[in-house]
Write a protein that holds these residues in place. Structure first.
Motif, PDB file in Angstrom:
ATOM      1  N   ARG A 140       0.837  -0.953  -0.074  1.00 46.05           N
ATOM      2  CA  ARG A 140      -0.022   0.074  -0.031  1.00 46.05           C
ATOM      3  C   ARG A 140       1.109   1.241  -0.153  1.00 46.05           C
ATOM      4  O   ARG A 140       1.909   1.451   0.678  1.00 46.05           O
ATOM      5  CB  ARG A 140      -0.891   0.072   1.120  1.00 46.05           C
ATOM      6  CG  ARG A 140      -1.712   1.359   1.320  1.00 46.05           C
ATOM      7  CD  ARG A 140      -2.682   1.442   2.218  1.00 46.05           C
ATOM      8  NE  ARG A 140      -1.784   1.556   3.661  1.00 46.05           N
ATOM      9  CZ  ARG A 140      -2.513   1.697   4.879  1.00 46.05           C
ATOM     10  NH1 ARG A 140      -3.631   1.503   5.000  1.00 46.05           N
ATOM     11  NH2 ARG A 140      -1.975   2.033   6.047  1.00 46.05           N
ATOM     12  N   ASP A 153       0.275   6.005   3.740  1.00 47.16           N
ATOM     13  CA  ASP A 153      -0.909   6.486   4.208  1.00 47.16           C
ATOM     14  C   ASP A 153      -0.574   7.533   5.383  1.00 47.16           C
ATOM     15  O   ASP A 153      -0.647   7.160   6.535  1.00 47.16           O
ATOM     16  CB  ASP A 153      -1.950   5.536   4.741  1.00 47.16           C
ATOM     17  CG  ASP A 153      -2.965   5.850   5.419  1.00 47.16           C
ATOM     18  OD1 ASP A 153      -3.266   7.118   5.448  1.00 47.16           O
ATOM     19  OD2 ASP A 153      -3.857   5.030   6.001  1.00 47.16           O
ATOM     20  N   ARG A 190      -4.393  13.444   3.830  1.00 46.22           N
ATOM     21  CA  ARG A 190      -4.015  12.087   4.193  1.00 46.22           C
ATOM     22  C   ARG A 190      -3.770  11.292   2.958  1.00 46.22           C
ATOM     23  O   ARG A 190      -4.302  11.532   1.799  1.00 46.22           O
ATOM     24  CB  ARG A 190      -5.003  11.496   5.179  1.00 46.22           C
ATOM     25  CG  ARG A 190      -4.435  10.606   6.068  1.00 46.22           C
ATOM     26  CD  ARG A 190      -5.959   9.911   6.744  1.00 46.22           C
ATOM     27  NE  ARG A 190      -5.636   8.719   6.784  1.00 46.22           N
ATOM     28  CZ  ARG A 190      -6.464   7.332   7.144  1.00 46.22           C
ATOM     29  NH1 ARG A 190      -7.585   7.909   7.743  1.00 46.22           N
ATOM     30  NH2 ARG A 190      -6.016   6.288   7.359  1.00 46.22           N
ATOM     31  N   MET A 201      -8.014   0.651  -2.164  1.00 41.77           N
ATOM     32  CA  MET A 201      -8.691   0.823  -0.872  1.00 41.77           C
ATOM     33  C   MET A 201     -10.061   1.234  -0.683  1.00 41.77           C
ATOM     34  O   MET A 201     -10.405   2.583  -1.000  1.00 41.77           O
ATOM     35  CB  MET A 201      -7.780   1.155   0.152  1.00 41.77           C
ATOM     36  CG  MET A 201      -6.747   0.160   0.482  1.00 41.77           C
ATOM     37  SD  MET A 201      -5.907   0.750   1.984  1.00 41.77           S
ATOM     38  CE  MET A 201      -7.009  -0.014   3.155  1.00 41.77           C
ATOM     39  N   GLU A 232     -12.325   2.499   1.664  1.00 37.40           N
ATOM     40  CA  GLU A 232     -12.328   2.894   3.127  1.00 37.40           C
ATOM     41  C   GLU A 232     -12.957   4.230   3.455  1.00 37.40           C
ATOM     42  O   GLU A 232     -12.909   4.633   4.625  1.00 37.40           O
ATOM     43  CB  GLU A 232     -11.033   2.859   3.720  1.00 37.40           C
ATOM     44  CG  GLU A 232      -9.831   3.676   2.901  1.00 37.40           C
ATOM     45  CD  GLU A 232      -8.484   3.449   3.568  1.00 37.40           C
ATOM     46  OE1 GLU A 232      -8.328   2.962   4.792  1.00 37.40           O
ATOM     47  OE2 GLU A 232      -7.697   3.859   2.954  1.00 37.40           O
ATOM     48  N   ASP A 253     -11.150   2.438   8.688  1.00 38.92           N
ATOM     49  CA  ASP A 253     -11.546   3.893   8.272  1.00 38.92           C
ATOM     50  C   ASP A 253     -12.961   4.049   8.067  1.00 38.92           C
ATOM     51  O   ASP A 253     -13.795   4.961   8.286  1.00 38.92           O
ATOM     52  CB  ASP A 253     -10.561   4.316   7.391  1.00 38.92           C
ATOM     53  CG  ASP A 253      -9.126   4.794   7.752  1.00 38.92           C
ATOM     54  OD1 ASP A 253      -9.264   5.689   8.726  1.00 38.92           O
ATOM     55  OD2 ASP A 253      -8.192   4.691   7.454  1.00 38.92           O
ATOM     56  N   ARG A 284     -11.604   6.934  15.422  1.00 37.99           N
ATOM     57  CA  ARG A 284     -11.068   5.609  15.774  1.00 37.99           C
ATOM     58  C   ARG A 284     -10.135   5.572  16.804  1.00 37.99           C
ATOM     59  O   ARG A 284      -9.940   4.405  17.229  1.00 37.99           O
ATOM     60  CB  ARG A 284     -10.619   4.740  14.342  1.00 37.99           C
ATOM     61  CG  ARG A 284      -9.467   5.340  13.955  1.00 37.99           C
ATOM     62  CD  ARG A 284      -8.963   4.942  12.528  1.00 37.99           C
ATOM     63  NE  ARG A 284      -7.872   4.218  12.674  1.00 37.99           N
ATOM     64  CZ  ARG A 284      -7.290   3.379  11.386  1.00 37.99           C
ATOM     65  NH1 ARG A 284      -7.915   3.571  10.151  1.00 37.99           N
ATOM     66  NH2 ARG A 284      -6.178   2.777  11.486  1.00 37.99           N
TER      67      ARG A 284
END
Ligand code: PEP
Ligand code: MG
Length: 585
Positions: free
Chosen positions: A334, A337, A360, A431, A433, A457, A467
């Protein structure tokens, strides 16, 4: 005996000495001094201030050289505090008039200082409190003649107790010395919790008052499965927990499987169970627990806790190392992030009001193609020597996916020109999310090779629950009907467009939810390595057709409590004596 209840973040039991880091490191006791001691205490203050100033100036010089003048300027506010005559005079007057020790006088004056700033209506000045607390810790360290805390130097096995651990701190913990982790803040999917789970270290987060009650050297018990910390007169329960600890250790040994196994239900529906990793140290665990490859490699951990950015070569080495070790299975890398609760110190990512909604992941990468391209080139080069897939985080709509793919294409062209080897047909995953991505999954599926649902997420965004915030953790419900509807429709959209769909959020590593996701038709389950064997055994004990019917019924309930109750009843009926072991432990 004191019992503190927090959020169970990583299962298992730890019994040992606490090692407090951060805010409560200094126990500052008020001590009356004699008239003769006044000059000694003032001298100690001046000496500590001079030493701290020297330390800071050196630090400022180094940072300015390494990162440029602007970065070095950060320390100016710190230096100004050290030179604040009003503050210093206040401390001296307290020592003289109240005849108290310098540590106490200093902490009282600092408290007065920060309290005043906090009352001001000026955001900038209020934020300076962090600088002052930082500088105050430095001065106290000098007064207590302590070195800056380095966890690398731990001599014995301890349970880390902290207000919070940054991802870089968690990532650099010496694994062989850490029996358990306990923090005041955080939720089940904050990064401290995720890493602790990956490493199989018992952890409790969101205890709120742990650092208030626990002191370094206290003997404590951590029950990571129940989310309970015990301290004080623990002798009465010590035997009980020692038993629990040895049961965990034994079970952990039994479920280790030496080779990678296929996973199929009793009626032969095959699924893939892979592992999530963030640190190279976790690689042996992937094989040890028998995962079919890496379903999520969180690369941001190469970027954290350092002052410079990793260059292409360094990144390539890290990725190719994983790819070669995992071969012939695949690794899904990935792209970084950064943001949310994972911050870079370089390039200075500004502090934001709502970091989880801010600059982000893919948003950061698309704005900084210079950084993004270095990573994509490294990933592509690694794809030449292993089975590598690439995946983009936090995609919120098709335009971002197209833009990211375009940059990937540019990198391919560059590498081709340079004659570098890479996999020209590297699979590209999105992804899912962000709710907007989940709701437009049919569109995204047409331009993706696979999906990976990031429920950590997706849950926080669809239920509007931070979270990492323990205060709202009770609202963070994976089985909320809103989440289930989104997940189910993403899986259906993917299948309709003939692509496979996995999940790399923590939800799929939890037995109760894993069976539901199996029923929804999820193809790949990617989870912390220690969860792999248990989930595989569970899936092998179920019939797909049966859980499919259960999932269809479960989604009709109106609350997550009802869903969970129903799932438990059904699984108890199917698994009988194995239910407790496979679902509840
Ligand atoms: C997720 O959001 O579910 C996920 C796997 O990514 P991260 O936890 O790193 O945000
Ligand atoms: Mg995520």
């Amino acid at each position: 005996m004191i019992k503190l209840k927090g959020i169970a973040a990583s299962g298992g039991v730890a019994i040992g000495k606490a090692y407090c880091i951060g805010r409560e490191e200094f126990s500052i006791i008020k001590r009356k001094i004699s008239h003769e001691e006044i000059s000694t205490e003032i001298y100690r203050l001046e000496e500590a201030l001079i030493e701290t100033r020297r330390e800071l100036t050196n630090l400022q010089k180094r940072i300015s050289e390494e990162l440029g003048f602007a970065h070095g300027k950060i320390f100016e506010a710190h230096l100004l505090v050290l030179e604040d005559r009003v503050l210093i005079e206040d401390i001296i007057q307290q020592i003289k008039n109240k005849k108290i020790n310098v540590e106490y006088a200093f902490s009282q004056s600092i408290k007065k200082y920060t309290d005043t700033l906090l009352r001001l209506d000026d955001e900038y000045l209020r934020e300076r409190v962090v600088d002052i607390e930082d500088i105050s810790r430095r001065v106290l360290r000098k007064l207590f003649k302590q070195e800056a805390i380095s966890l690398q130097d731990l001599k014995e096995k301890v349970i880390i107790v902290a207000h919070d651990l940054s991802p870089s701190q968690t990532a650099s913990l010496p694994k062989d010395k850490v029996l358990g982790i306990v923090t005041d803040v955080g939720g089940r999917t904050s990064h401290t919790a995720i890493i602790a789970r990956s490493l199989g270290i018992p952890a409790i987060v969101g205890l709120e008052v742990a650092t208030k009650h626990i002191k370094s050297q206290d003997k404590i018990i951590v029950d990571g499965s129940e989310g309970v910390v015990l301290l004080g007169h623990i002798d009465k329960v010590l035997k009980e927990y020692q038993g629990k600890l040895s049961r965990y250790t034994k079970e952990a040994k039994i479920i280790h499987v030496p080779k990678i196994l296929k996973t199929a239900t009793l009626d032969n529906k095959e699924v893939t169970i892979s592992a999530n990793i963030e640190l190279p140290e976790e690689l042996p665990l992937v094989a040890e627990f028998g995962a079919e490859g890496v379903g999520l490699y969180r690369t941001e951990f190469i970027f954290l806790g350092r002052r410079d950015l990793p260059n292409e070569e360094e990144q390539y080495k890290a990725y190719v190392n994983v790819a070669k070790k995992i071969k012939p299975y695949s690794v899904i890398i990935r792209t970084i992030d950064i943001g949310g609760d994972k911050f870079l110190s370089q390039p200075q990512v500004p502090k934001e009001m709502s970091p989880f909604l801010g600059w982000r992941a893919i948003r950061f990468c698309l704005a900084r193609p210079d950084i993004f391209k270095v990573q994509l080139r490294a990933i592509l080069r690694a794809s030449g020597e292993g089975n590598v897939k690439v995946m983009f985080p936090m995609i919120s709509g098709i335009e971002e996916l197209r833009e990211a793919k375009k940059i990937l294409e540019d990198c391919k062209k560059e590498l081709k020109k340079e004659g570098q080897e890479f996999d020209e047909t590297i699979a590209i995953g999105t992804m899912i999310e962000v709710p907007s991505a989940a709701l437009t999954a049919d569109v995204l599926a047409q331009e993706s090779d696979f999906f990976s649902i990031g429920t950590n997420d997706l849950i926080q965004y669809s239920l509007a629950v931070d979270r990492a915030n323990e205060k709202v953790a009770y609202l963070y419900e994976p089985a909320h009907p809103a989440v289930l509807r989104l997940v189910k429709s993403v899986i259906e959209d993917a299948h309709q467009h003939h692509i496979w769909v996995g999940m790399c959020g923590e939800m799929c590593g939890e037995a109760l939810f894993a069976s539901l996701l199996l029923g929804f038709g999820l193809d790949e389950f990617s989870m912390p390595p220690p969860r792999v064997s248990k989930i595989r055994e569970l899936i092998k004990s179920l019939k797909f057709e049966e859980v499919k019917a259960i999932a269809e019924a479960a989604i009709k309930f109106s609350t997550s409590k009802e869903v969970e109750k129903y799932l438990q009843e059904e699984l108890r009926r199917i698994l009988k004596d194995d239910f407790e072991r496979l679902v509840m432990v």
